[in-house]
Scaffold this active site. Sequence first.
Site, PDB file in Angstrom:
ATOM      1  N   GLY A  40       0.862  -1.181   0.000  1.00  0.00           N
ATOM      2  CA  GLY A  40       0.000   0.000   0.000  1.00  0.00           C
ATOM      3  C   GLY A  40       0.892   1.223   0.000  1.00  0.00           C
ATOM      4  N   HIS A  41       0.911   1.960  -1.093  1.00  0.00           N
ATOM      5  CA  HIS A  41       1.798   3.116  -1.222  1.00  0.00           C
ATOM      6  C   HIS A  41       0.954   4.382  -1.330  1.00  0.00           C
ATOM      7  CE1 HIS A  41       4.926   0.142  -3.092  1.00  0.00           C
ATOM      8  NE2 HIS A  41       4.637  -0.134  -1.847  1.00  0.00           N
ATOM      9  N   GLN A 223       7.157  -3.842   0.155  1.00  0.00           N
ATOM     10  CA  GLN A 223       7.604  -4.426   1.424  1.00  0.00           C
ATOM     11  C   GLN A 223       9.014  -3.928   1.766  1.00  0.00           C
ATOM     12  OE1 GLN A 223       6.107  -7.096  -0.948  1.00  0.00           O
ATOM     13  NE2 GLN A 223       4.303  -6.045  -0.201  1.00  0.00           N
TER      14      GLN A 223
HETATM   15  P1  GDP Z   1       5.218   2.700   1.535  1.00  0.00           P
HETATM   16  O1  GDP Z   1       4.446   1.430   1.687  1.00  0.00           O
HETATM   17  O2  GDP Z   1       6.668   2.529   1.830  1.00  0.00           O
HETATM   18  O3  GDP Z   1       4.985   3.389   0.214  1.00  0.00           O
HETATM   19  O4  GDP Z   1       4.663   3.676   2.660  1.00  0.00           O
HETATM   20  P2  GDP Z   1       3.110   3.976   2.981  1.00  0.00           P
HETATM   21  O5  GDP Z   1       2.590   4.886   1.933  1.00  0.00           O
HETATM   22  O6  GDP Z   1       2.382   2.719   3.257  1.00  0.00           O
HETATM   23  O7  GDP Z   1       3.258   4.683   4.386  1.00  0.00           O
HETATM   24  C1  GDP Z   1       3.988   5.869   4.541  1.00  0.00           C
HETATM   25  C2  GDP Z   1       3.034   6.954   5.067  1.00  0.00           C
HETATM   26  O8  GDP Z   1       3.798   8.047   5.528  1.00  0.00           O
HETATM   27  C3  GDP Z   1       2.100   7.507   4.009  1.00  0.00           C
HETATM   28  O9  GDP Z   1       0.879   7.834   4.616  1.00  0.00           O
HETATM   29  C4  GDP Z   1       2.815   8.771   3.531  1.00  0.00           C
HETATM   30  O10 GDP Z   1       1.927   9.761   3.044  1.00  0.00           O
HETATM   31  C5  GDP Z   1       3.477   9.228   4.785  1.00  0.00           C
HETATM   32  N1  GDP Z   1       4.763   9.921   4.620  1.00  0.00           N
HETATM   33  C6  GDP Z   1       5.734   9.684   3.699  1.00  0.00           C
HETATM   34  N2  GDP Z   1       6.795  10.491   3.934  1.00  0.00           N
HETATM   35  C7  GDP Z   1       6.496  11.225   5.022  1.00  0.00           C
HETATM   36  C8  GDP Z   1       7.206  12.221   5.772  1.00  0.00           C
HETATM   37  O11 GDP Z   1       8.350  12.559   5.495  1.00  0.00           O
HETATM   38  N3  GDP Z   1       6.556  12.753   6.858  1.00  0.00           N
HETATM   39  C9  GDP Z   1       5.304  12.384   7.224  1.00  0.00           C
HETATM   40  N4  GDP Z   1       4.758  12.934   8.271  1.00  0.00           N
HETATM   41  N5  GDP Z   1       4.615  11.454   6.527  1.00  0.00           N
HETATM   42  C10 GDP Z   1       5.196  10.883   5.464  1.00  0.00           C
HETATM   43  P1  IMO Z   2       4.424  -1.884   1.603  1.00  0.00           P
HETATM   44  O1  IMO Z   2       4.858  -2.102   0.167  1.00  0.00           O
HETATM   45  C1  IMO Z   2       4.065  -3.440   5.634  1.00  0.00           C
HETATM   46  C2  IMO Z   2       3.467  -7.759   6.062  1.00  0.00           C
HETATM   47  C3  IMO Z   2       2.137  -8.226   6.612  1.00  0.00           C
HETATM   48  C4  IMO Z   2       2.585  -9.472   7.347  1.00  0.00           C
HETATM   49  C5  IMO Z   2       3.665 -10.030   6.418  1.00  0.00           C
HETATM   50  C6  IMO Z   2       3.186 -11.122   5.489  1.00  0.00           C
HETATM   51  O2  IMO Z   2       3.243  -1.010   1.736  1.00  0.00           O
HETATM   52  O3  IMO Z   2       5.594  -1.484   2.444  1.00  0.00           O
HETATM   53  P2  IMO Z   2       1.673 -11.114   3.298  1.00  0.00           P
HETATM   54  O4  IMO Z   2       0.269 -10.690   3.084  1.00  0.00           O
HETATM   55  O5  IMO Z   2       2.667 -10.376   2.454  1.00  0.00           O
HETATM   56  O6  IMO Z   2       1.873 -12.601   3.220  1.00  0.00           O
HETATM   57  O7  IMO Z   2       1.983 -10.725   4.830  1.00  0.00           O
HETATM   58  O8  IMO Z   2       4.140  -8.935   5.664  1.00  0.00           O
HETATM   59  N1  IMO Z   2       3.368  -6.872   4.883  1.00  0.00           N
HETATM   60  C7  IMO Z   2       3.606  -5.556   4.914  1.00  0.00           C
HETATM   61  N2  IMO Z   2       3.867  -4.732   5.945  1.00  0.00           N
HETATM   62  N3  IMO Z   2       4.035  -2.948   4.390  1.00  0.00           N
HETATM   63  C8  IMO Z   2       3.803  -3.758   3.338  1.00  0.00           C
HETATM   64  O9  IMO Z   2       3.905  -3.341   2.053  1.00  0.00           O
HETATM   65  C9  IMO Z   2       3.523  -5.122   3.574  1.00  0.00           C
HETATM   66  N4  IMO Z   2       3.226  -6.175   2.789  1.00  0.00           N
HETATM   67  C10 IMO Z   2       3.144  -7.241   3.603  1.00  0.00           C
HETATM   68  O10 IMO Z   2       1.586  -7.269   7.477  1.00  0.00           O
HETATM   69  O11 IMO Z   2       3.193  -9.123   8.561  1.00  0.00           O
HETATM   70 MG    MG Z   3       2.717   0.720   2.634  1.00  0.00          MG
END
Ligand code: GDP
Ligand code: IMO
Ligand code: MG
Length: 429
Positions: A40-41, A223
Site C-alpha cells: 500500500g503506497h 515491502q
Molecule cells: P510505503 O508502503 O513505503 O509506500 O509507505 P506507505 O505509503 O504505506 O506509508 C507511509 C506513510 O507516511 C504515508 O501515509 C505517507 O503519506 C506518509 N509519509 C511519507 N513520507 C512522510 C514524511 O516525510 N513525513 C510524514 N509525516 N509522513 C510521510
Molecule cells: P508496503 O509495500 C508493511 C506484512 C504483513 C505481514 C507479512 C506477510 O506497503 O511497504 P503477506 O500478506 O505479504 O503474506 O503478509 O508482511 N506486509 C507488509 N507490511 N508494508 C507492506 O507493504 C507489507 N506487505 C506485507 O503485514 O506481517
Molecule cells: Mg505501505
Amino acid sequence: MPNVAVIGAQWGDEGKGKVVDWLASRADVVVRFQGGHNAGHTLVVGEQTYKLSLLPSGLVRGKLGIIGNGVVIDPEALLAEIDRVRAQGLAVGPDTLRIADNAPLILPLHAALDRAREAARGARQIGTTGRGIGPAYEDKVARRAIRIADLAEPDTLADKLDELLLHHNTLLRGLGAETFEKRDLLDRLLALAPQLLPFAEPVWERLDEARRAGRRILFEGAQAVMLDVDHGTYPFVTSSNTVAATAASGAGIGPAAVGFVLGIAKAYCTRVGAGPFPTELSDATGTLLGDRGREFGTVTGRRRRCGWFDAALVRQAVKVGGIQGLALTKLDVLDGLPELKIGVGYRLDGATVRRLPAAPRAQAAAEPVYETMEGWSGSTRGARSWADLPAQAVKYVRRIEELVEAPVTLLSTSPERDDTILMRDPFEG
Ligand code: GDP
Ligand code: IMO
Ligand code: MG
C-alpha cells in the site's frame, strides 16, 4: 546515468511510494518487480491522495508503468485499482501500463487459503494481509500457477485449474474452509481475459529497448528487507525477495541494469503484523509516534507497531539489500521529542552483537542496546533544504549515517510530494 532501485530498509511503509513518485519526475519508466496488492503506497500531491497497491507509483507523473513477472497479480484487485485511480483523473490504459505476460495470477482460492491458514495458526499468526500472496508464490514455485498469458488459451486454463483445484480443495477441506468449483473459476477468468490481455506483453523486450536507448528506469520495491523471505525475520515475512537483486529477475533485465540502490527508512521504525521488533515501544512515546505519524496500515487499516530507529537492523538491510544510499523519511514526526534513542545493537547471551540472529527464539530474545541523543525543539516539517533543519536534527541524521554505514542522500519532511530534500541525485550514481 544509472537506473535506480527503491527498496524498503525496515518492515515496510517507509514512504517508498512518496519517494518513487518524487523520483519519477527524473525517470522514463517505473517498474514493480515483486510483491502484490499486499503493498500500500500513499502519495500526496496537493489536494489529491493516491493509494496504490499494484500500480507503479510513476503513473501519477504520467510515466510508463510496468508490472514485472516477479509480481503476483490479483486481476480483480488490479482492475478495481485502475477504476479507482481513473476516477481520480489518472490516465491508465494499455499505452501507459504494461504487464509481464509471464506474471502469475492470484485467484480467490489463494486468499481463501491464506486466511484459513492464518486462522488455523491461532496465536502463532503471521498477521498476513490475507490477500493470497503466500499461496500464489507457492504455486508459482510449484509450477502450477496460472499466468497472464494463459488467459489467451482456454484449454490451458481448464487443465491448470484441474491441477490447482486438486491441490487447493484438498487443503481447504482439511482446514474446514469452503472449496471452489472449476466452472466458476473458469468463467471468471474467461470474463477477465479481454480486460487484461491488452496490457500483456513480454516486458523484458520493452525494458531492453529502454535500456539501450538510455532511458531512465526506476524499479519500485514493495515491502522491505526485513520482510524478505530469505533475509527477513522469518517466518514473519512476506513470500517474495524484496532485496534490490530481485529487481533484475522480477523484471527480466540483467543485474547491471538495476543501478543505484536507494533504501528507504523512517526516522523511527514501524511494523504491521506479528514478529520480532526489538526497539518496539509499548509506552506513551510509541503511541505518540503512531498518532503523529498516522501509522495505520494502508491495506489492513491496522495500527502499526512503533519504536525507535534501529540502526543495527538498517545496517543489516544495507548490507544484504545492497543499499548504496538512504532516503530518511518522517523526520518531522520526531519534532519536539526531548530525547531520542537509536538502537545500535542487541544484547544476546551476555554479548552485544550488531546483527539480528536467524533463529526465531534468539530473535525474540534480542534486547536492544541504545544510544541516547538530545532531540530538537524547532520544526523540520515541510523543510525543503538542509539549511532549514535544526542543528540537532542534522546531528541525528549524521549519526544514523555513521551507524548504518550508508550516506543519507534524500530526506522527507512531510507526506507532500515536494517536501523533500535532495542531497545526492541517485540517477547521477
Ligand atoms: P510505503 O508502503 O513505503 O509506500 O509507505 P506507505 O505509503 O504505506 O506509508 C507511509 C506513510 O507516511 C504515508 O501515509 C505517507 O503519506 C506518509 N509519509 C511519507 N513520507 C512522510 C514524511 O516525510 N513525513 C510524514 N509525516 N509522513 C510521510
Ligand atoms: P508496503 O509495500 C508493511 C506484512 C504483513 C505481514 C507479512 C506477510 O506497503 O511497504 P503477506 O500478506 O505479504 O503474506 O503478509 O508482511 N506486509 C507488509 N507490511 N508494508 C507492506 O507493504 C507489507 N506487505 C506485507 O503485514 O506481517
Ligand atoms: Mg505501505
